[in-house]
Design an enzyme around this catalytic site. Structure first.
Site, PDB file in Angstrom:
ATOM      1  N   ARG A  48      52.277  36.935 -55.899  1.00 29.99           N
ATOM      2  CA  ARG A  48      52.256  37.943 -56.954  1.00 29.99           C
ATOM      3  C   ARG A  48      51.170  38.978 -56.687  1.00 29.99           C
ATOM      4  O   ARG A  48      51.265  40.118 -57.104  1.00 29.99           O
ATOM      5  CB  ARG A  48      52.034  37.271 -58.300  1.00 29.99           C
ATOM      6  CG  ARG A  48      52.329  38.179 -59.449  1.00 29.99           C
ATOM      7  CD  ARG A  48      52.271  37.446 -60.735  1.00 29.99           C
ATOM      8  NE  ARG A  48      50.880  37.319 -61.134  1.00 29.99           N
ATOM      9  CZ  ARG A  48      50.439  36.625 -62.147  1.00 29.99           C
ATOM     10  NH1 ARG A  48      51.287  35.949 -62.874  1.00 29.99           N
ATOM     11  NH2 ARG A  48      49.181  36.560 -62.447  1.00 29.99           N
ATOM     12  N   GLU A  80      31.808  21.595 -60.173  1.00 27.77           N
ATOM     13  CA  GLU A  80      33.120  21.046 -60.474  1.00 27.77           C
ATOM     14  C   GLU A  80      34.092  21.521 -59.401  1.00 27.77           C
ATOM     15  O   GLU A  80      33.974  22.640 -58.917  1.00 27.77           O
ATOM     16  CB  GLU A  80      33.632  21.535 -61.836  1.00 27.77           C
ATOM     17  CG  GLU A  80      32.838  21.055 -63.008  1.00 27.77           C
ATOM     18  CD  GLU A  80      33.427  21.536 -64.326  1.00 27.77           C
ATOM     19  OE1 GLU A  80      34.328  22.394 -64.308  1.00 27.77           O
ATOM     20  OE2 GLU A  80      32.991  21.045 -65.352  1.00 27.77           O
ATOM     21  N   LYS A  92      37.345  23.229 -57.959  1.00 24.93           N
ATOM     22  CA  LYS A  92      38.146  24.317 -58.489  1.00 24.93           C
ATOM     23  C   LYS A  92      39.551  24.228 -57.902  1.00 24.93           C
ATOM     24  O   LYS A  92      39.720  24.115 -56.702  1.00 24.93           O
ATOM     25  CB  LYS A  92      37.520  25.653 -58.111  1.00 24.93           C
ATOM     26  CG  LYS A  92      38.259  26.815 -58.714  1.00 24.93           C
ATOM     27  CD  LYS A  92      37.523  28.110 -58.463  1.00 24.93           C
ATOM     28  CE  LYS A  92      38.240  29.205 -59.209  1.00 24.93           C
ATOM     29  NZ  LYS A  92      38.543  30.330 -58.422  1.00 24.93           N
TER      30      LYS A  92
END
Length: 70
Positions: free
Chosen positions: A43, A20, A22
């Site tokens: 962050r 899949e 990402k």
């Protein structure tokens, strides 16, 4: 990803894989000093972030200068 979900392929009698795409998100803190962009940091691990100022300055939708009169 296929039109109905993840692509699946048999690689052998007892094995298969699923792939899949990402998509990761990114949070950036922008700091302005005297109305001019000064720093942009990620962050990171919650304590220490990465300085991404040169990269962020290439994003046209992020203003390099803000107008205080707005």
């Amino acid at each position: 990803m296929g039109p109905t979900g993840p692509r699946r392929k048999r690689t052998g009698e007892n094995s298969q894989y699923i792939a899949e795409p990402k998509f990761d998100g990114l949070s950036i803190s922008l700091q302005y000093e005297e109305w001019n962009a000064r720093a942009s940091v990620t962050r990171g691990d919650g304590t220490t972030g990465e300085d991404v100022t040169p990269n962020v300055k290439t994003i046209r939708s992020i203003p390099l200068r803000v107008d205080a009169r707005r």
